[in-house]
Design a protein around this motif. Structure first.
Motif, mmCIF file in Angstrom:
data_model
loop_
_atom_site.group_PDB
_atom_site.id
_atom_site.type_symbol
_atom_site.label_atom_id
_atom_site.label_comp_id
_atom_site.label_asym_id
_atom_site.label_seq_id
_atom_site.Cartn_x
_atom_site.Cartn_y
_atom_site.Cartn_z
ATOM 1 N N ASP A 1 0.828 -1.210 0.000
ATOM 2 C CA ASP A 1 0.000 0.000 0.000
ATOM 3 C C ASP A 1 0.862 1.260 0.000
ATOM 4 O OD1 ASP A 1 -2.227 -1.607 0.023
ATOM 5 O OD2 ASP A 1 -2.499 -1.507 2.200
ATOM 6 N N ALA A 2 1.957 1.235 0.784
ATOM 7 C CA ALA A 2 2.853 2.391 0.816
ATOM 8 C C ALA A 2 3.535 2.590 -0.534
ATOM 9 C CB ALA A 2 3.899 2.211 1.921
ATOM 10 N N ALA A 3 3.937 1.481 -1.169
ATOM 11 C CA ALA A 3 4.567 1.581 -2.489
ATOM 12 C C ALA A 3 3.576 2.124 -3.517
ATOM 13 C CB ALA A 3 5.099 0.217 -2.919
ATOM 14 N N ARG A 4 2.316 1.711 -3.424
ATOM 15 C CA ARG A 4 1.302 2.198 -4.345
ATOM 16 C C ARG A 4 1.071 3.694 -4.149
ATOM 17 N NH1 ARG A 4 -2.134 -1.222 -3.091
ATOM 18 N NH2 ARG A 4 -1.671 -2.751 -4.706
ATOM 19 N N LEU A 5 1.061 4.162 -2.896
ATOM 20 C CA LEU A 5 0.919 5.594 -2.643
ATOM 21 C C LEU A 5 2.124 6.371 -3.173
ATOM 22 C CD1 LEU A 5 -0.509 5.586 1.014
ATOM 23 C CD2 LEU A 5 -1.727 6.173 -1.095
ATOM 24 N N ALA A 6 3.325 5.806 -2.988
ATOM 25 C CA ALA A 6 4.526 6.476 -3.499
ATOM 26 C C ALA A 6 4.503 6.548 -5.018
ATOM 27 C CB ALA A 6 5.777 5.744 -3.021
ATOM 28 N N ALA A 7 4.023 5.480 -5.666
ATOM 29 C CA ALA A 7 3.935 5.491 -7.125
ATOM 30 C C ALA A 7 2.935 6.537 -7.610
ATOM 31 C CB ALA A 7 3.540 4.107 -7.643
ATOM 32 N N GLY A 8 1.934 6.831 -6.775
ATOM 33 C CA GLY A 8 0.962 7.857 -7.126
ATOM 34 C C GLY A 8 1.413 9.271 -6.827
ATOM 35 N N GLY A 9 2.626 9.426 -6.239
ATOM 36 C CA GLY A 9 3.165 10.759 -5.983
ATOM 37 C C GLY A 9 3.152 11.177 -4.530
ATOM 38 N N SER A 10 2.583 10.361 -3.641
ATOM 39 C CA SER A 10 2.548 10.699 -2.217
ATOM 40 C C SER A 10 3.776 10.097 -1.537
ATOM 41 C CB SER A 10 1.262 10.161 -1.571
ATOM 42 O OG SER A 10 1.258 10.390 -0.182
ATOM 43 N N LEU A 11 4.750 10.958 -1.203
ATOM 44 C CA LEU A 11 5.988 10.499 -0.581
ATOM 45 C C LEU A 11 6.018 10.732 0.926
ATOM 46 C CD1 LEU A 11 8.520 11.807 -3.255
ATOM 47 C CD2 LEU A 11 7.517 9.529 -3.071
ATOM 48 N N ALA A 12 4.977 11.327 1.477
ATOM 49 C CA ALA A 12 4.964 11.634 2.906
ATOM 50 C C ALA A 12 4.521 10.454 3.758
ATOM 51 C CB ALA A 12 4.057 12.829 3.179
ATOM 52 N N HIS A 13 3.950 9.421 3.128
ATOM 53 C CA HIS A 13 3.455 8.270 3.893
ATOM 54 C C HIS A 13 4.615 7.407 4.370
ATOM 55 C CE1 HIS A 13 0.669 5.132 5.124
ATOM 56 N NE2 HIS A 13 1.418 4.249 4.477
ATOM 57 N N ARG A 14 4.516 6.898 5.603
ATOM 58 C CA ARG A 14 5.522 6.011 6.170
ATOM 59 C C ARG A 14 4.837 4.754 6.689
ATOM 60 N NH1 ARG A 14 7.700 9.228 3.769
ATOM 61 N NH2 ARG A 14 9.460 10.578 4.278
ATOM 62 N N ILE A 15 5.533 3.617 6.609
ATOM 63 C CA ILE A 15 4.949 2.344 7.034
ATOM 64 C C ILE A 15 4.948 2.229 8.550
ATOM 65 C CG2 ILE A 15 5.127 -0.159 6.832
ATOM 66 C CD1 ILE A 15 6.581 0.294 4.183
#
Length: 355
Positions: free
Chosen positions: A91-105
């Protein structure tokens, strides 16, 4: 295409079923060997092997069926519990691929150590990537602003000259020449910064002591003009890298030490020395005291700092130490900035030695 959870479930159930088959086979072999036809069994009944098969086979089949169902259900639950951290990482990788880099696991609880290490590495990668993207965005904005300034000045000068027939043409040419030279310097600095960031250069053996002497010889007239003493000391120190980029790195350091020095009677010392796994270059200069919180910003592009002083009219483009930092990073080296108690700055660079 089967999911990892389904594969793990089938594996768990298969191994459990295989273990049950082996266990029942051992029991069956024991019964056939140690229970003869003419022995009296329990309750006085004399079993034979045919009766044993009819009695044992249904019970064994029921036990195997139970093990299969239990293995499938238990394996599905265990696989889901084990793969839950992997789902969060996905899920974190999918968010990063969408441009959201602020999410952390930030895995909590007690997951497997392999998943925790993977999550920590992924979080560290996201943090560095977010920092790098933010740095590139700031750099693009600042570069656009810096490049726009000389163009706007040139446009204003041309507008004034066009509207005022009595405007001094010689002064116009001189001012346009100065503005154009500044724009060229800024463009060349940006190109050099891009080249060092891309690491598209060939590594060679470079003697830092010779590079330091060359840079000092080039900038000695500027230092003497400002009344600054420039000394080069130390021993031959070989590093692996691009001779042109390393020369530019040392030149920027010495020039920065000259510009940000005392108005008169200042001093600059360039020292080189070899170490076991790295060659060290130190550039130390006198100057006004620097605030500790200002020092980390000196390597940021276009960050000149409100308390940084510049002698004369040579203001530069704000990329001197940023280029130094980029070149050091491209050579897998280390850069350390230390404010001197008496004022000024001590810059220490460590570059890997040739293999």
């Amino acid at each position: 295409m089967r999911s990892a959870r389904l594969k793990l479930t089938l594996s768990y159930a298969g191994f459990l079923l295989l273990a049950g088959v082996v266990l029942l086979a051992v029991v069956w072999a024991y019964l056939l060997r140690y229970v003869p036809d003419n022995d009296q069994g329990l309750l006085g009944i004399s079993p034979n092997r045919f009766l044993l098969v009819r009695t044992f086979a249904p019970a064994a089949a029921g036990a195997l069926g139970f093990l299969l169902v239990f293995g499938l259900l238990g394996g599905w639950l265990l696989a889901g519990r084990m793969l839950a951290p992997l789902t969060r990482i996905t899920d974190a990788a999918r968010l990063a691929a969408g441009g959201s880099l602020a999410h952390r696991i930030r895995l909590g609880g007690r997951p497997a150590i392999e998943f925790r290490e993977l999550a920590d590495v992924f979080d560290a990668m996201l943090e560095r990537l977010e920092s790098r993207v933010a740095e590139q965005q700031r750099f693009a904005a600042n570069a656009s602003h810096e490049l726009r300034t000389p163009l706007a000045i040139s446009q204003a000068l041309l507008d004034v000259a066009r509207k005022d027939p009595e405007f001094d043409r010689g002064e116009l040419v001189e001012r346009l020449h100065s503005v154009n030279a500044r724009a060229i310097d800024l463009t060349e600095a940006l190109l050099l910064l891009s080249r060092s960031d891309g690491r598209n250069f060939t590594r060679e053996a470079v003697d830092l002591s010779l590079v330091a002497e060359e840079a000092a010889e080039t900038l000695l007239p500027l230092a003497e003009q400002r009344g600054i003493t420039l000394d080069v000391t130390g021993e031959p120190a070989r590093a692996a890298g691009s001779p042109a980029l390393i020369l530019r790195m040392v030149t920027n350091l010495v020039q920065n030490a000259i510009v940000h020095n005392l108005p008169g009677g200042g001093r600059i010392t360039v020292h080189t020395e070899p170490r076991r796994y790295a060659s060290v270059l130190r550039v130390e200069n006198t100057g006004r005291p620097l605030a500790p919180d200002l020092v980390p910003t000196l390597v940021e592009p276009f960050q000149r700092g409100s308390e940084r002083t510049r002698a004369g009219e040579q203001t530069g483009v704000g990329l001197g130490l940023a280029i130094v930092h980029s070149i050091v990073r491209a050579h897998d080296g280390m850069l350390e900035l230390t404010p001197r108690a008496a004022g000024g700055l001590l810059v220490t660079i460590r570059l890997p030695t040739p293999r």
